[in-house]
Design a protein around this motif. Structure first.
Motif, PDB file in Angstrom:
ATOM      1  N   ASP A  16      -2.564  34.898  -7.579  1.00 54.51           N
ATOM      2  CA  ASP A  16      -3.618  34.917  -8.594  1.00 54.51           C
ATOM      3  C   ASP A  16      -4.999  34.805  -7.938  1.00 54.51           C
ATOM      4  O   ASP A  16      -5.116  34.700  -6.716  1.00 54.51           O
ATOM      5  N   HIS A  20      -2.931  31.208  -5.608  1.00 52.84           N
ATOM      6  CA  HIS A  20      -1.629  30.598  -5.852  1.00 52.84           C
ATOM      7  C   HIS A  20      -0.561  31.673  -6.072  1.00 52.84           C
ATOM      8  O   HIS A  20      -0.841  32.715  -6.671  1.00 52.84           O
ATOM      9  N   CYS A  22       2.344  33.669  -7.735  1.00 53.51           N
ATOM     10  CA  CYS A  22       2.510  33.951  -9.156  1.00 53.51           C
ATOM     11  C   CYS A  22       3.703  34.877  -9.358  1.00 53.51           C
ATOM     12  O   CYS A  22       3.935  35.791  -8.572  1.00 53.51           O
ATOM     13  N   CYS A  23       4.448  34.645 -10.416  1.00 57.91           N
ATOM     14  CA  CYS A  23       5.584  35.494 -10.785  1.00 57.91           C
ATOM     15  C   CYS A  23       5.289  36.102 -12.151  1.00 57.91           C
ATOM     16  O   CYS A  23       4.878  35.405 -13.073  1.00 57.91           O
ATOM     17  N   ASP A  24       5.488  37.411 -12.284  1.00 50.28           N
ATOM     18  CA  ASP A  24       5.216  38.127 -13.528  1.00 50.28           C
ATOM     19  C   ASP A  24       6.479  38.811 -14.033  1.00 50.28           C
ATOM     20  O   ASP A  24       7.234  39.381 -13.250  1.00 50.28           O
ATOM     21  N   SER A  44       3.768  35.149 -17.313  1.00 50.77           N
ATOM     22  CA  SER A  44       3.279  34.916 -15.962  1.00 50.77           C
ATOM     23  C   SER A  44       3.277  33.418 -15.703  1.00 50.77           C
ATOM     24  O   SER A  44       2.916  32.633 -16.572  1.00 50.77           O
ATOM     25  N   SER A  45       3.680  33.026 -14.520  1.00 47.65           N
ATOM     26  CA  SER A  45       3.712  31.604 -14.181  1.00 47.65           C
ATOM     27  C   SER A  45       3.374  31.434 -12.708  1.00 47.65           C
ATOM     28  O   SER A  45       3.782  32.241 -11.871  1.00 47.65           O
ATOM     29  N   THR A  46       2.615  30.376 -12.395  1.00 51.48           N
ATOM     30  CA  THR A  46       2.291  30.084 -10.996  1.00 51.48           C
ATOM     31  C   THR A  46       2.974  28.785 -10.582  1.00 51.48           C
ATOM     32  O   THR A  46       3.424  28.011 -11.414  1.00 51.48           O
ATOM     33  N   ARG A  51       0.574  28.861 -16.876  1.00 53.54           N
ATOM     34  CA  ARG A  51       1.495  29.763 -17.551  1.00 53.54           C
ATOM     35  C   ARG A  51       0.742  30.605 -18.565  1.00 53.54           C
ATOM     36  O   ARG A  51      -0.189  30.131 -19.206  1.00 53.54           O
ATOM     37  N   LYS A  73      -2.186  30.663 -23.136  1.00 55.45           N
ATOM     38  CA  LYS A  73      -2.375  30.344 -21.726  1.00 55.45           C
ATOM     39  C   LYS A  73      -2.442  28.834 -21.578  1.00 55.45           C
ATOM     40  O   LYS A  73      -3.142  28.167 -22.325  1.00 55.45           O
ATOM     41  N   ARG A  75      -2.961  25.803 -18.580  1.00 52.20           N
ATOM     42  CA  ARG A  75      -3.347  25.542 -17.198  1.00 52.20           C
ATOM     43  C   ARG A  75      -3.494  24.042 -16.997  1.00 52.20           C
ATOM     44  O   ARG A  75      -4.215  23.385 -17.730  1.00 52.20           O
TER      45      ARG A  75
END
Length: 150
Positions: A16, A20, A22-24, A44-46, A51, A73, A75
């Protein structure tokens, strides 16, 4: 030309804007119930507990097209001792004006919550604890454009 109208599922990994991991995950479903409507969902999550989720529905509507998108979102601001949750809705409707131009109507709302829960050895500032922890924004916009004559 033919358009690929099949269901799609995509998984990806990236970094990101803050660096960090990140998975999408993205899922696209065209032709819902045999109609011209389509749906797209993204998640999406880091690794730092940020998230994001969004769901978009798109459909042509008599001489126009419309989109409805809902997103959320979250954070975690661990060093600052709070988390931020933003829920947003967006509605768009647009179309043509009989060879003269186009028009578009956008309606947008967002709700933001701050949660000053703190983390071990990290507490939110006194200023944050005294602030209003929920805010809402709304907007309505109408635009038109004319096609240039050649």
């Amino acid at each position: 030309p033919t358009v690929d109208m099949r269901r799609r599922f995509e998984v990806g990994a990236n970094v990101d804007k803050e660096g960090h991991a990140c998975c999408d995950v993205k899922w696209v479903q065209p032709e819902i119930f045999g109609s011209k409507a389509s749906a797209t969902a993204t998640l999406s999550s880091t690794a730092t507990t940020a998230r994001e989720f969004s769901l978009r529905l798109s459909s042509p509507v008599w001489r126009a097209s419309g989109d409805l998108e809902v997103s959320r979102k979250k954070r975690e601001e661990t060093a600052s001792g709070y988390s931020s949750i933003c829920t947003q809705g967006l509605f768009r409707l647009g179309g043509g004006l009989n060879q003269l131009g186009s028009w578009r109507l956008d309606a947008d709302w967002s709700l933001r919550d701050l949660d000053p829960k703190g983390a071990p050895q990290h507490y939110p500032s006194m200023q944050l604890q005294q602030e209003q922890l929920r805010s809402m924004k709304t907007s309505l916009k109408y635009t038109t454009s004319r096609y240039a004559e050649v």
